[in-house]
Design a protein around this motif. Structure first.
Motif, short mmCIF file in Angstrom:
data_model
loop_
_atom_site.label_atom_id
_atom_site.label_comp_id
_atom_site.label_asym_id
_atom_site.label_seq_id
_atom_site.Cartn_x
_atom_site.Cartn_y
_atom_site.Cartn_z
N TYR A 1 -4.98 2.49 8.21
CA TYR A 1 -5.12 2.82 6.78
C TYR A 1 -6.31 3.73 6.50
O TYR A 1 -6.60 4.01 5.33
CB TYR A 1 -5.21 1.52 5.96
CG TYR A 1 -3.93 0.72 6.06
CD1 TYR A 1 -2.82 1.06 5.30
CD2 TYR A 1 -3.84 -0.35 6.95
CE1 TYR A 1 -1.65 0.35 5.41
CE2 TYR A 1 -2.66 -1.06 7.06
CZ TYR A 1 -1.57 -0.71 6.30
OH TYR A 1 -0.39 -1.40 6.42
N PHE B 1 0.82 -1.22 0.00
CA PHE B 1 0.00 0.00 0.00
C PHE B 1 0.86 1.26 0.00
O PHE B 1 0.37 2.35 0.31
CB PHE B 1 -0.96 0.05 1.20
CG PHE B 1 -1.75 -1.20 1.40
CD1 PHE B 1 -2.47 -1.75 0.36
CD2 PHE B 1 -1.77 -1.84 2.64
CE1 PHE B 1 -3.21 -2.92 0.55
CE2 PHE B 1 -2.51 -2.99 2.83
CZ PHE B 1 -3.22 -3.54 1.78
N ARG C 1 -1.46 5.28 2.52
CA ARG C 1 -1.94 4.37 1.49
C ARG C 1 -1.83 5.06 0.14
O ARG C 1 -1.75 6.29 0.05
CB ARG C 1 -3.38 3.94 1.77
CG ARG C 1 -4.36 5.09 1.73
CD ARG C 1 -5.81 4.61 1.89
NE ARG C 1 -6.74 5.66 1.52
CZ ARG C 1 -7.56 6.27 2.35
NH1 ARG C 1 -7.60 5.94 3.63
NH2 ARG C 1 -8.37 7.22 1.92
N THR D 1 -1.45 -2.61 -4.19
CA THR D 1 -2.72 -2.47 -3.49
C THR D 1 -3.59 -3.66 -3.84
O THR D 1 -3.18 -4.55 -4.60
CB THR D 1 -3.40 -1.13 -3.86
OG1 THR D 1 -4.52 -0.94 -3.00
CG2 THR D 1 -3.84 -1.12 -5.30
#
Length: 521
Positions: free
Chosen positions: A494, A72, A500, A78
């Motif tokens: 996150y 991330f 992220r 991702t």
């Protein structure tokens, strides 16, 4: 009797070798087992195949072949609603030359690596590429090319490109598993470097290491190098109790010059962010730095040599300072560094083999929520500021939350550097191992969870948790097949858009992969 000793050595080595994707060693002097003199030219090969399916992929098309760094993070990895399926191969040949004419006074070692993703590219040049139809790619990497001199029986001198580990033990004669589970567990330094090192037997129960590594030379006529000095010692207080200490010094006069591709190197480089370390916000891009590490480690009954309980712990403090070098004559910025790492583990062997055990492990690193805004950084510093990957903590045996060593071209995890972007971490790991058919078929069930000790803006402290499982079948001696799987649930850490690479919080990452590992003698 000799045959029995060899068989037992192979059996106890098998679990370790299954976890050492690029780590052949060339002899077993530490075992104290006499044997036939090794051949003048010795070859040891390691072949590793990995076939994976996962919902993790990079968004950057240029990073299809090789991805290293924080999940991330800046490497663009991702989660996707689609499922990725891919294979990869690694071949690592080790050549050792011991000419009889010098009667053991000198040994030359060279280690290479060929990594490729199946169907990736052909007829090209570059590391970690190749694998498409017809092959034809120049993709060999040089990992070692060094000379070992042995002026006396109780010490050696290694000169050239060699392993750079944060352990007092000679990496040429100790397995990766030993280095993962002793000393400083490769949390800070676990790579290769050019330099001079000496491993010494100071007494029957005490060993030491002195080493110098040239990390970056840059321009040879000026003082713009990055160098590392390491001193380590370890003794046995009693037959089961090991007590060691480390003192290292890094002198960084590179002012950010050199580094890994376009990522650069150093405290304010993109490389730091890529690797999951804290990218320090300095007032000037150029700086000089002096960093010290002072630590102690201990272990009781390491590798269950004298009982069923194995305990270990380590504490490491990193301290130093960074001084910026403004070109306009303004006042330089002075940043103090002080961070602490603590680790402890406890394992109980309930059965007859090393793979019949339950282990718990904990990690704590200090964090700093404001980076260098107060001219003080209280996070942890590892070698990941100067190379990639360098700090490769992996004894925890998690697959997604922290780095897993069983990889080829895709080496990423949520907490990829123990500094955790400078926020620090408190992590807990639990693993249950069972050798269902001794030395033939084994399994592992594991869980891991982590907190950030400092929360990012707009985010929480919980990094997430992971559950995983692993099954391994010993097809033949030193030839192992495995099936591994992991599922991670990201935490409110996150929620912060600053940690992220996607607009929305990522979905739960998962991975299933099969492996075939063969150590060839």
């Amino acid at each position: 009797m000799r045959t029995l000793i060899i068989v037992l050595t192979l059996c106890f080595s098998a679990p370790a070798l299954a976890q050492m994707p690029d780590y052949p060693v060339d002899d077993a002097r530490e075992d104290g087992v006499p044997g036939e003199p090794p051949a003048e030219l010795q070859f040891i090969g390691y072949l590793f195949n990995r076939f994976a399916t996962t919902n993790i992929a990079p968004t950057n098309e240029l990073l299809r072949a090789q991805i290293i760094g924080r999940l991330f993070g800046a490497n663009s990895t991702t989660t996707f609603p689609q499922t990725a399926v891919f294979g990869a191969s690694r071949f690592v040949p080790l050549f050792v030359y011991r000419p009889e004419i010098v009667d053991g006074a000198a040994v030359f070692r060279s280690l290479f690596k060929v990594d490729m993703t199946w169907g990736d590219t052909n007829y090209g040049v570059g590391n970690n590429t190749g694998g498409a139809i017809s092959g034809g790619t120049v993709n060999i990497q040089t990992l070692m090319a060094n000379l070992e001199l042995r002026p006396a029986d109780d010490f050696n001198v290694i000169i050239g490109l060699q392993r750079l580990f944060d352990n007092v033990r000679d990496a040429n004669v100790n397995t990766l598993w030993t280095n993962q589970t002793s000393g400083n567990r490769l949390m800070f330094w676990g790579t290769q470097g050019v330099g001079i090192s000496s491993f010494m037997k100071l007494s029957p129960v005490t060993q030491g290491r002195l080493a110098y590594y040239q990390l970056y030379e840059n321009q040879i006529q000026i003082d713009d190098d990055v160098t590392l000095w390491m001193a380590d010692a370890e003794t046995r207080v009693n037959p089961l109790w090991e007590l060691g200490g480390s003192a290292w010094y890094l002198r960084d006069r590179g002012a950010g010059s050199g580094g890994v591709s376009i990522l650069g190197q150093g405290f304010n480089s993109s490389l730091a962010n890529y690797n999951g370390a804290a990218r320090l916000q300095l007032q000037d891009p150029k700086y000089k730095a002096d960093v010290f590490w002072l630590g102690a480690n201990t272990a009781w009954n390491r590798e269950f040599t004298g009982g069923r309980l194995w305990a270990s712990g380590l504490v490491m403090a990193n301290l130093g300072n960074i001084t910026t070098l403004p070109e306009d004559g303004s006042t330089p910025q002075e940043v103090d560094i002080f961070g602490v790492t603590a680790h402890a583990s406890l394992a109980y062997k309930y059965g007859q083999t090393l793979d019949d055990r339950i282990s718990v492990e904990g990690l704590y690193t200090t964090g700093d929520a404001d980076n260098t805004a107060d001219n003080h950084y209280s996070g942890v510093v590892t070698g990941n500021y100067w190379g990639s990957p360098v700090g490769i903590y992996s004894s925890h045996r998690a697959f997604l939350l922290f780095p897993d060593a069983q990889v080829i071209n895709r080496y990423y995890s949520a907490v990829h550097d123990i500094s955790n972007l400078g926020y620090g971490t408190s992590a807990f790991f639990l693993n249950y191992f069972n050798d269902l058919i001794p030395h033939k078929f084994s399994m592992k069930l594991g869980a891991a969870a982590a907190l950030a000790n400092e929360a990012p803006d707009l985010g929480g402290n919980f990094m997430g948790y992971e559950v995983n499982a692993e099954f391994k079948y010993q097809y033949a001696v030193f030839l192992t097949m495995g099936l591994h799987m992991a599922y991670m649930v990201p935490g409110d850490f996150y929620d912060s858009p600053f940690v992220r690479n996607s607009e929305q919080r990522p979905n739960d990452p998962w991975i299933v992969f099969a492996t075939i590992a063969w150590m060839m003698f």
